[in-house]
Design a protein around this motif. Structure first.
Motif, short mmCIF file in Angstrom:
data_model
loop_
_atom_site.label_atom_id
_atom_site.label_comp_id
_atom_site.label_asym_id
_atom_site.label_seq_id
_atom_site.Cartn_x
_atom_site.Cartn_y
_atom_site.Cartn_z
N CYS A 119 -9.69 21.09 42.88
CA CYS A 119 -11.15 21.01 42.85
C CYS A 119 -11.70 20.22 44.04
O CYS A 119 -12.77 20.54 44.57
CB CYS A 119 -11.62 20.38 41.54
N ALA A 120 -10.98 19.18 44.46
CA ALA A 120 -11.42 18.41 45.62
C ALA A 120 -11.42 19.27 46.88
O ALA A 120 -12.37 19.25 47.67
CB ALA A 120 -10.54 17.18 45.81
N VAL A 121 -10.34 20.04 47.08
CA VAL A 121 -10.26 20.92 48.25
C VAL A 121 -11.32 22.01 48.17
O VAL A 121 -11.94 22.37 49.18
CB VAL A 121 -8.85 21.52 48.37
N LEU A 122 -11.57 22.53 46.97
CA LEU A 122 -12.61 23.55 46.81
C LEU A 122 -13.99 22.99 47.13
O LEU A 122 -14.84 23.70 47.70
CB LEU A 122 -12.59 24.10 45.38
N THR A 123 -14.23 21.74 46.78
CA THR A 123 -15.52 21.11 47.09
C THR A 123 -15.75 21.08 48.60
O THR A 123 -16.84 21.42 49.09
CB THR A 123 -15.56 19.68 46.53
N VAL A 124 -14.71 20.68 49.34
CA VAL A 124 -14.82 20.65 50.80
C VAL A 124 -14.99 22.07 51.34
O VAL A 124 -15.79 22.32 52.26
CB VAL A 124 -13.58 19.98 51.41
N THR A 125 -14.24 23.01 50.78
CA THR A 125 -14.30 24.39 51.26
C THR A 125 -15.68 25.00 51.06
O THR A 125 -16.20 25.70 51.93
CB THR A 125 -13.25 25.24 50.53
N LEU A 126 -16.31 24.72 49.92
CA LEU A 126 -17.63 25.29 49.64
C LEU A 126 -18.72 24.70 50.53
O LEU A 126 -19.61 25.41 50.99
CB LEU A 126 -17.98 25.07 48.17
N LEU A 127 -18.64 23.39 50.77
CA LEU A 127 -19.70 22.73 51.52
C LEU A 127 -19.41 22.66 53.02
O LEU A 127 -20.32 22.47 53.82
CB LEU A 127 -19.93 21.32 50.98
N ARG A 128 -18.15 22.80 53.39
CA ARG A 128 -17.78 22.72 54.80
C ARG A 128 -16.75 23.80 55.11
O ARG A 128 -15.60 23.52 55.42
CB ARG A 128 -17.20 21.34 55.09
N PRO A 129 -17.12 25.07 55.00
CA PRO A 129 -16.14 26.16 55.17
C PRO A 129 -15.49 26.18 56.55
O PRO A 129 -14.33 26.58 56.68
CB PRO A 129 -16.96 27.43 54.91
N ALA A 130 -16.22 25.75 57.59
CA ALA A 130 -15.64 25.77 58.94
C ALA A 130 -14.44 24.84 59.03
O ALA A 130 -13.41 25.19 59.63
CB ALA A 130 -16.70 25.37 59.96
N ALA A 131 -14.54 23.65 58.43
CA ALA A 131 -13.42 22.71 58.45
C ALA A 131 -12.24 23.26 57.66
O ALA A 131 -11.09 23.13 58.07
CB ALA A 131 -13.86 21.36 57.87
N ALA A 132 -12.53 23.90 56.53
CA ALA A 132 -11.45 24.46 55.71
C ALA A 132 -10.73 25.58 56.43
O ALA A 132 -9.51 25.72 56.32
CB ALA A 132 -12.02 24.95 54.38
N ARG A 133 -11.48 26.40 57.18
CA ARG A 133 -10.84 27.52 57.89
C ARG A 133 -9.83 27.03 58.92
O ARG A 133 -8.85 27.71 59.19
CB ARG A 133 -11.91 28.37 58.57
N ARG A 134 -10.07 25.85 59.46
CA ARG A 134 -9.14 25.32 60.47
C ARG A 134 -7.89 24.74 59.85
O ARG A 134 -6.84 24.67 60.50
CB ARG A 134 -9.84 24.25 61.31
N LYS A 135 -7.98 24.25 58.59
CA LYS A 135 -6.86 23.52 58.00
C LYS A 135 -6.10 24.32 56.95
O LYS A 135 -4.88 24.22 56.85
CB LYS A 135 -7.38 22.23 57.35
N ILE A 136 -6.81 25.10 56.15
CA ILE A 136 -6.18 25.79 55.03
C ILE A 136 -5.05 26.71 55.48
O ILE A 136 -4.00 26.78 54.82
CB ILE A 136 -7.23 26.56 54.20
N PRO A 137 -5.17 27.46 56.59
CA PRO A 137 -4.04 28.30 57.01
C PRO A 137 -2.76 27.50 57.25
O PRO A 137 -1.66 27.97 56.94
CB PRO A 137 -4.55 28.95 58.30
N VAL A 138 -2.91 26.30 57.80
CA VAL A 138 -1.73 25.45 58.02
C VAL A 138 -1.07 25.12 56.69
O VAL A 138 0.15 25.22 56.53
CB VAL A 138 -2.14 24.15 58.75
N VAL A 139 -1.90 24.72 55.73
CA VAL A 139 -1.36 24.37 54.41
C VAL A 139 -0.73 25.59 53.74
O VAL A 139 0.31 25.49 53.09
CB VAL A 139 -2.49 23.79 53.52
N ALA A 140 -1.36 26.75 53.90
CA ALA A 140 -0.83 27.97 53.29
C ALA A 140 0.56 28.31 53.84
O ALA A 140 1.47 28.66 53.08
CB ALA A 140 -1.79 29.14 53.52
#
Length: 519
Positions: free
Chosen positions: A275-296
């Motif tokens: 839920c914490a990561v989803l919160t960041v993803t919803l409000l700051r999708p640009a930041a998530a796009r840069r990091k989430i692929p690495v985590v995936a």
């Protein structure tokens, strides 16, 4: 008055307080040793307050930071440092009260309407605690910490703006973050394989020296994930380029390993991180796009490695739960009744039955307005006790617990306070974005995501009812209140965490009660 004269005067007052206090403590001790202990602490506090008045805010915030680190790493083991009933958290609480009284910074906190909501919630909690102290004694006070620790939010809202230490928080967190992600799998394995042989915390007979709790770890892993996704770890870092990127990859590797252990053995911790990561993803999708692929990518590699390990007959099982990605999915499905075995389903049915019982005697029963108060063992009184030593006192849900103890008025104040805090944090985030204050927007969203993780885990575990969860939670709320107030004041420059040049200045906002420019 010169500095030397002030110090001589302070020393004289402290000396007089010490002599007079020693006589008083000796006289009281002949009547009641507990009163003597309280009097001794009071005398020592007065002496310290007079001598170190100017340094007390920084001393308190430093002590608070120390115990927050201890709670994050060692949990309940650290919480039991001290002598009952004055453990390390309560000692820092006393220091905070003294600091607030001496520094005169309460008016700073009272400028926030969220602090007034917190005071209203605390006042109702006190009204549901004081009548039961005579009957339940320390049990009433122990249960009341769920609202009592709210004082830490007031302390931070009053003192943090006056010290200017808010700028250093990301740097401190960045330094501790790598150690914590390494500690999570280490602590889990130590507790799993050596828990029965672990020495006890001095003064206790049931608290091991290392007490690892997966749900608590999941919350702090959530905070770390939000911190890195938002890029706060890069602010003020002295190392650049490839070194930072390599460090970030290593943090993610250990984070995923820690998340595997925590999430596979605790549903609340798993959901808190997600839920914490989803919160960041919803409000700051640009930041998530840069990091989430690495985590995936790292998650896929880790899953493949675990599959190979399981194929070679190596696995770790804790409480009928296998440490594997599949177990995490089973845990999450079991939250909504999607299977998961008798153990998970039985736990779910037991919780729902207890929560239903509480709603019956509050929302639709005789305890609508008052609740059962703080002090009664809810597990015993409601007929849901599952431990031989009767150590279980509250349902595994802080919101339902508040409904049971404070009635509908109390839980309504709680929900209004938390809802107002969340909305205000979102507003502060968008204010920072509109003002192009990048670092303030990152801080706002990080605190919001961290708060979401705490609230989610508190829905599944006895978490806010203890110092390792409660003091952390209210400290985070206090930090959020400071950010909200500064956003409404137009923000101020947040200097880099590293040592700033002499020419760099931080303007003290008018709402703090200060004036001018502070270096």
């Amino acid at each position: 008055m010169t500095t030397r004269q002030w110090r001589l005067g302070a020393a004289s007052v402290a000396g007089a307080a010490g002599v007079g206090g020693s006589v008083a403590v000796g006289a009281i001790g002949a009547l009641n040793p507990w009163l003597a202990l309280a009097a001794a602490i009071g005398v020592a506090s007065i002496a310290l307050g007079v001598v170190f008045a100017r340094a007390l805010p920084t001393m308190f915030l430093g002590a608070l930071g120390f115990i927050l680190v201890g709670y994050a790493f060692f949990g309940k083991s650290f919480a039991y440092l001290g002598v009952a009933p004055l453990y390390i958290g309560e000692l820092v609480l006393v220091l905070g009260i003294l600091t607030l009284l001496v520094s005169g910074g309460l008016h700073t906190a009272l400028r926030s309407w969220l602090v007034w909501l917190l005071i209203a919630f605390g006042a109702w909690g006190a009204a549901r605690t004081i009548p039961y102290i005579g009957t339940y004694r320390l049990d009433a006070l122990r249960d009341a910490v769920v609202w009592g620790y709210g004082l830490f939010a007031v302390f931070i809202a009053a003192l943090l703006p006056r010290t200017g230490l808010i700028a250093r928080i990301p740097a401190w967190y960045r330094r501790l973050m790598p150690w914590f992600v390494v500690w999570v799998p280490t602590g889990w394995l130590v507790g799993h394989f050596f828990g029965d042989r672990m020495p006890m915390v001095p003064g206790t007979d049931h608290i091991a020296l290392i007490e690892f709790k997966s749900g608590d770890a999941g919350v702090h892993l959530a905070g770390i994930a939000a911190f890195v996704v938002l890029g706060l770890h890069q602010q003020g870092a002295r190392r650049r380029g490839n070194v930072i990127r390599a460090t970030e990859w290593l943090v993610w590797v250990f984070w995923l390993v820690g998340f595997l252990f925590a999430a596979a053995t605790n549903r609340g911790g798993a959901l808190a991180s997600i839920c914490a990561v989803l919160t960041v993803t919803l409000l700051r999708p640009a930041a998530a796009r840069r990091k989430i692929p690495v985590v995936a990518v790292l998650a896929i590699v880790l899953a493949l490695a675990i599959s190979v390990s399981n194929a070679t007959s190596w696995s770790v099982v804790d409480r009928d739960r296998e440490v594997s990605p599949g177990q995490i999915i089973v845990n999450l499905k079991s939250i909504v009744g999607g299977g998961g075995g008798e153990a998970l389903e039985g736990s779910r049915r037991w919780r729902l039955a207890w929560w239903t019982r509480i709603t019956e005697y509050t929302l639709f029963g005789d305890f609508f307005w008052t609740g059962k108060g703080f002090g009664v063992n809810l597990a015993d009184d409601d007929g849901f006790q599952v431990t031989r030593d009767h150590s279980l006192r509250s349902p595994h849900n802080a919101h339902v617990m508040l409904l049971a103890r404070t009635g509908v008025p109390g839980v309504t104040l709680w929900l209004i306070l938390q809802g107002a805090f969340a909305i205000s944090m979102i507003d502060a985030y968008f204010r920072a974005r509109r003002a192009r204050r990048e670092r303030w927007s990152q801080l706002s969203l990080w605190v919001l995501a961290y708060w979401v993780a705490f609230m989610v885990n508190a829905t599944f575990d006895v978490f806010l009812e203890g110092p390792q969860g409660g003091i952390w939670f209210w400290s985070l709320v206090g930090l959020g209140i400071v950010i909200i107030q500064m956003s409404r004041d137009g923000f101020g420059p947040v200097p880099a965490p590293a040592a700033a040049p002499v020419a760099e200045r931080v303007r003290v906002p008018a709402w703090t009660g200060g004036a001018g420019v502070r270096p």
